[in-house]
Design an enzyme around this catalytic site. Structure first.
Site, PDB file in Angstrom:
ATOM      1  CE  LYS A  22      -1.624   1.634   3.759  1.00  0.00           C
ATOM      2  NZ  LYS A  22      -1.582   3.476   4.204  1.00  0.00           N
ATOM      3  CG  ASN A  23       2.623   2.774   3.762  1.00  0.00           C
ATOM      4  OD1 ASN A  23       1.033   2.831   3.608  1.00  0.00           O
ATOM      5  ND2 ASN A  23       3.028   2.650   4.719  1.00  0.00           N
ATOM      6  NE  ARG A  93       2.023  11.481   7.688  1.00  0.00           N
ATOM      7  CZ  ARG A  93       2.218  12.487   8.006  1.00  0.00           C
ATOM      8  NH1 ARG A  93       1.245  13.355   8.246  1.00  0.00           N
ATOM      9  NH2 ARG A  93       3.804  12.601   7.469  1.00  0.00           N
ATOM     10  NE  ARG A 122       1.745   9.938  10.828  1.00  0.00           N
ATOM     11  CZ  ARG A 122       1.046   8.866   9.920  1.00  0.00           C
ATOM     12  NH1 ARG A 122      -0.070   8.685  10.360  1.00  0.00           N
ATOM     13  NH2 ARG A 122       1.767   8.317   8.976  1.00  0.00           N
ATOM     14  N   PRO A 123       3.926  15.336  12.003  1.00  0.00           N
ATOM     15  CG  PRO A 123       5.478  16.443  12.666  1.00  0.00           C
ATOM     16  CD  PRO A 123       4.958  15.480  12.474  1.00  0.00           C
ATOM     17  CB  ILE A 124       4.355  17.747   6.349  1.00  0.00           C
ATOM     18  CG1 ILE A 124       3.720  19.245   6.206  1.00  0.00           C
ATOM     19  CG2 ILE A 124       3.282  16.174   6.555  1.00  0.00           C
ATOM     20  CD1 ILE A 124       2.984  19.152   4.875  1.00  0.00           C
ATOM     21  CG  ASP A 125       9.437  18.920  10.616  1.00  0.00           C
ATOM     22  OD1 ASP A 125       8.557  18.298  10.802  1.00  0.00           O
ATOM     23  OD2 ASP A 125      10.417  19.045  10.756  1.00  0.00           O
ATOM     24  CB  ILE A 327       8.328   5.574  14.734  1.00  0.00           C
ATOM     25  CG1 ILE A 327       9.466   4.640  14.797  1.00  0.00           C
ATOM     26  CG2 ILE A 327       8.624   6.186  13.503  1.00  0.00           C
ATOM     27  CD1 ILE A 327      10.495   4.436  13.987  1.00  0.00           C
ATOM     28  NE  ARG A 397      -6.801   5.046   6.069  1.00  0.00           N
ATOM     29  CZ  ARG A 397      -6.102   6.121   6.407  1.00  0.00           C
ATOM     30  NH1 ARG A 397      -6.437   6.643   7.439  1.00  0.00           N
ATOM     31  NH2 ARG A 397      -5.087   6.680   5.944  1.00  0.00           N
TER      32      ARG A 397
HETATM   33  C1  UD1 Z   1       4.870   6.017   6.237  1.00  0.00           C
HETATM   34  C2  UD1 Z   1       4.025   4.944   6.495  1.00  0.00           C
HETATM   35  C3  UD1 Z   1       3.452   4.886   7.645  1.00  0.00           C
HETATM   36  C4  UD1 Z   1       4.383   3.993   8.738  1.00  0.00           C
HETATM   37  C5  UD1 Z   1       5.709   4.556   8.630  1.00  0.00           C
HETATM   38  C6  UD1 Z   1       6.990   4.440   9.384  1.00  0.00           C
HETATM   39  C7  UD1 Z   1       2.768   5.829   3.974  1.00  0.00           C
HETATM   40  C8  UD1 Z   1       1.642   6.734   3.666  1.00  0.00           C
HETATM   41  N1  UD1 Z   1       2.378   6.044   5.387  1.00  0.00           N
HETATM   42  O1  UD1 Z   1       4.281   7.215   7.421  1.00  0.00           O
HETATM   43  O2  UD1 Z   1       2.651   3.190   7.403  1.00  0.00           O
HETATM   44  O3  UD1 Z   1       3.960   4.071   9.717  1.00  0.00           O
HETATM   45  O4  UD1 Z   1       6.090   6.118   7.932  1.00  0.00           O
HETATM   46  O5  UD1 Z   1       7.380   3.708   8.861  1.00  0.00           O
HETATM   47  O6  UD1 Z   1       3.202   5.415   3.920  1.00  0.00           O
HETATM   48  N2  UD1 Z   1       8.695  13.587  11.053  1.00  0.00           N
HETATM   49  C9  UD1 Z   1       8.777  14.790  11.273  1.00  0.00           C
HETATM   50  N3  UD1 Z   1       8.849  15.527  10.275  1.00  0.00           N
HETATM   51  C10 UD1 Z   1       8.048  14.857   8.495  1.00  0.00           C
HETATM   52  C11 UD1 Z   1       7.761  14.263   8.784  1.00  0.00           C
HETATM   53  C12 UD1 Z   1       8.610  13.043   9.947  1.00  0.00           C
HETATM   54  O7  UD1 Z   1       9.070  15.221  12.656  1.00  0.00           O
HETATM   55  O8  UD1 Z   1       8.755  15.975   8.270  1.00  0.00           O
HETATM   56  C13 UD1 Z   1       8.552  12.144  12.027  1.00  0.00           C
HETATM   57  C14 UD1 Z   1       7.243  11.721  12.185  1.00  0.00           C
HETATM   58  O9  UD1 Z   1       6.797  12.361  13.253  1.00  0.00           O
HETATM   59  C15 UD1 Z   1       8.108  10.532  12.544  1.00  0.00           C
HETATM   60  C16 UD1 Z   1       9.290  10.114  11.915  1.00  0.00           C
HETATM   61  O10 UD1 Z   1       9.190  11.402  11.328  1.00  0.00           O
HETATM   62  O11 UD1 Z   1       8.087  10.581  14.168  1.00  0.00           O
HETATM   63  C17 UD1 Z   1       8.808   9.260  11.217  1.00  0.00           C
HETATM   64  O12 UD1 Z   1       7.829   9.346  10.398  1.00  0.00           O
HETATM   65  P1  UD1 Z   1       7.235   8.639   8.618  1.00  0.00           P
HETATM   66  O13 UD1 Z   1       8.746   7.859   8.614  1.00  0.00           O
HETATM   67  O14 UD1 Z   1       7.809  10.633   7.680  1.00  0.00           O
HETATM   68  O15 UD1 Z   1       6.201   8.789   8.674  1.00  0.00           O
HETATM   69  P2  UD1 Z   1       5.048   8.826   7.187  1.00  0.00           P
HETATM   70  O16 UD1 Z   1       5.977   9.240   6.270  1.00  0.00           O
HETATM   71  O17 UD1 Z   1       4.235   8.982   7.712  1.00  0.00           O
END
Ligand code: UD1
Length: 434
Positions: A22-23, A93, A122-125, A327, A397
Site C-alpha cells: 500500500k505505502n 496521509r 505527524r508533522p511535514i516540516d 517512531i 484502508r
Molecule cells: C510512513 C507510512 C507509515 C509508517 C511510517 C514509518 C505511508 C503513507 N505511511 O508514514 O505507515 O508508519 O512511514 O515507517 O507511507 N517526521 C517529522 N517531520 C516530517 C516527517 C516525519 O518530524 O516532516 C517524524 C514523524 O513524526 C515520525 C518520524 O518522523 O516520528 C517518521 O515518520 P515518517 O517516516 O515520515 O512517516 P510517514 O511517512 O508519515
C-alpha cells in the site's frame, strides 16, 4: 457501520497470497502523473487509501483507466488543476506525495494538509524543508500546503529525522530539478527503493535508494513505463503474527523474505518456527510462546506498523515482554481495547510492559487505527469466545479482502452490519469451535 464478528480459537492453517505494498502504491500512483505519457502500474492493492488517491488524481484531470482490480493506466498529460482537496483526500496521509509529484513536474502544487491514522503528531516540516531547499516557496494556507517555484535546483539536504514520506517526496521533486540533489539520512524502507526503481524506469536518475545517501540527477522529462509494485511487507507480517497467535501454520506467498527479516527474527525469539523460501515464508507456532523485547525503528529495524500486532502476540506469551515505540508517540491507543480482552499491559511513556496471559477472551472492541485494528482482529482470532470489532473502516484502508483471506485459513470471521447478523453468526458458529 460495518463490523467484524469473530469466533476465536481456530488455528490459522494454509497459504495466503500477499498483495502489493500500500505505502509503495500511494507514492508510485502519485509519481505516475509526472510524465505526459501513459504509465501502467500492476499489483496495486485494491484498498480504500489507493482508491481515494486514484479518485483525487482523476479529479485534477489525469486519465485513470482501471484495467482490472489491481492494474491501472494513468495519463497525466491532461492535468490542468494543481489544487488537490476533497473530504476523502484530507483523511489520507499519503496525499502529501502529490506535492512532490506536481511540484516536480509543474513547479506548483496545492494539496490538502494530510490526515491519516491518529498515531501521534505527524508533522511535514521535513518535506517542506526539502522543497524549500530545492528552491520552492512553501506555505500552509486555508488548510492547504501551497508550494511553487520558478525552477527547482538540485541541492544537498540532510534530514534531521529518518522520514519515509520526506525521503520519497524530496526524491520525486528532485527527479525533475536542475542538477544534482543529495539526500542524507534518507529512509531505507523497501518502498523507498520501489519508488526510486519506478522513477528510474520512467527515465529518472536516482542512485543509492536503500542506503542512507540518495543521489539524484534531475532530468527534464520522464517517460512511459510499465511497473509492478513490490509485495506488502506489513500485510505479510500481519498474517505471520496471526499464525503465531493462533498456534497456526501459515505460508505467506508472493513476498520478499528479506523485507520480513525483522519480523521473522522476533517470531524465532518467541518460539515459532520460520522457514524461508524464494518468495514465501512459512510460520509454524506449535510450542508455548515466550516473552521478548521489541523496539520499533526505521528499516531494517522492527517496523512501527507491526508494533500493535506484535504486542498482541506478546500478550499471550509467557513472561514479561516490553515493546518500545520509537517512531510515533501515540501508538498504544489499542491497549485499552486489548485490556478488555484480558490483556495485562501497562504503558509508561513510549514503552508497553506486557505480562503474558494464557488466553484472550472475546469482547466488543473498537479499531482505533489501521494497524491496531488488524492487531485486535488477531487477538480475536486467538481469543476464547466471540469478539466484535467496530470501526473496521480503518482496517479496510490498508488490507484487501482481509476477512476472506483469514476465512480461507480457517478463521471464523464475517463482516456484518447489524446486531441480528452478529446473533446469526454466533448461533451458526457456536458448534464449530474446538
Ligand atoms: C510512513 C507510512 C507509515 C509508517 C511510517 C514509518 C505511508 C503513507 N505511511 O508514514 O505507515 O508508519 O512511514 O515507517 O507511507 N517526521 C517529522 N517531520 C516530517 C516527517 C516525519 O518530524 O516532516 C517524524 C514523524 O513524526 C515520525 C518520524 O518522523 O516520528 C517518521 O515518520 P515518517 O517516516 O515520515 O512517516 P510517514 O511517512 O508519515
Amino acid at each position: 457501520m460495518e463490523q467484524y464478528v469473530i469466533k476465536g480459537g481456530n488455528p490459522l492453517v494454509g497459504e495466503v497470497e500477499i498483495g502489493g505494498a500500500k505505502n509503495a502504491a500511494l507514492a508510485i500512483l502519485s509519481a505516475a502523473v509526472m510524465t505526459d505519457e501513459t504509465v501502467t502500474i500492476e499489483n496495486i492493492p485494491n484498498v480504500r487509501d489507493t482508491n481515494v488517491l486514484l479518485n483525487a488524481i482523476e479529479e485534477i484531470g489525469a486519465r485513470v483507466e482501471r484495467i482490472d482490480s489491481h492494474t491501472v493506466r494513468i495519463n497525466g498529460s491532461f492535468i490542468r488543476d494543481f489544487n488537490v482537496d476533497n473530504e476523502y483526500i484530507r483523511k489520507i496521509r499519503a496525499s502529501y506525495y502529490l506535492i512532490g509529484a506536481l511540484l516536480g513536474k509543474y513547479k506548483r502544487a496545492e494539496v490538502a494538509l494530510p490526515g491519516g491514522c491518529d498515531i501521534g503528531s505527524r508533522p511535514i516540516d521535513l518535506h517542506m524543508k526539502g522543497f524549500r531547499a530545492l528552491g520552492a516557496s512553501v506555505d500552509i494556507r486555508y488548510g492547504l500546503v501551497m508550494a511553487s517555484a520558478e525552477k527547482l535546483t538540485g541541492t544537498h539536504i540532510y534530514l534531521d529525522k529518518v522520514s519515509v514520506g520526506a525521503t520519497i517526496n524530496i526524491m520525486m521533486a528532485a527527479s525533475m530539478a536542475d542538477g544534482k540533489t543529495i539526500i542524507e539520512n534518507a529512509a531505507k524502507e523497501p518502498h523507498v527503493v520501489d519508488v526510486a526503481n519506478f522513477l528510474n524506469s520512467m527515465g529518472a536518475n536516482i542512485r543509492g535508494a536503500g542506503t542512507d545517501v540518495i543521489r539524484i540527477v534531475g532530468v527534464e522529462k520522464l517517460h512511459k513505463t510499465e511497473y509492478s509494485i513490490i509485495p506488502d511487507q506489513i500485510e505479510a507480517g500481519t498474517f505471520m503474527l496471526a499464525a503465531a497467535a493462533t498456534k497456526g501454520d501459515v505460508t505467506v506467498k508472493n513476498v520478499i523474505p528479506k523485507h520480513l527479516e525483522a519480523i521473522s527474527a522476533k517470531l524465532l525469539e518467541v518460539g515459532c518456527e520460520v522457514e524461508e523460501f524464494d518468495d514465501a515464508v512459512r510460520v509454524v507456532s506449535s510450542k508455548p510462546l515466550r516473552h521478548t523485547q521489541v523496539t520499533t525503528l526505521p528499516y531494517p529495524g522492527f517496523p512501527t506498523d507491526m508494533q500493535p500486532q506484535m504486542a498482541v502476540v506478546l500478550g499471550i506469551s509467557g513472561g514479561t515482554s516490553t515493546v518500545t515505540e520509537s517512531i510515533f508517540e501515540n501508538r498504544f491507543k489499542y491497549v485499552d481495547e486489548l485490556t478488555r480482552m484480558g490483556a495485562e499491559i501497562k504503558v509508561e511513556s513510549n514503552i508497553a510492559i506486557i505480562g503474558g496471559v494464557s488466553q484472550y477472551t472475546g469482547a466488543r472492541v473498537n479499531a482505533p487505527d489501521l494497524r491496531a485494528g488488524a492487531a485486535l482482529v488477531i487477538a480475536a482470532l486467538a481469543a476464547e469466545g466471540l469478539t466484535v470489532v467496530d470501526d473496521i473502516y480503518y482496517i479496510e484502508r490498508g488490507y484487501e479482502d482481509f476477512e476472506t483471506k483469514l476465512s480461507s485459513l480457517g478463521a471464523l470471521i464475517e463482516k456484518v452490519a447489524t446486531e441480528k447478523e452478529i446473533q446469526k453468526f454466533s448461533l451458526k458458529n457456536s458448534y464449530k469451535v474446538s
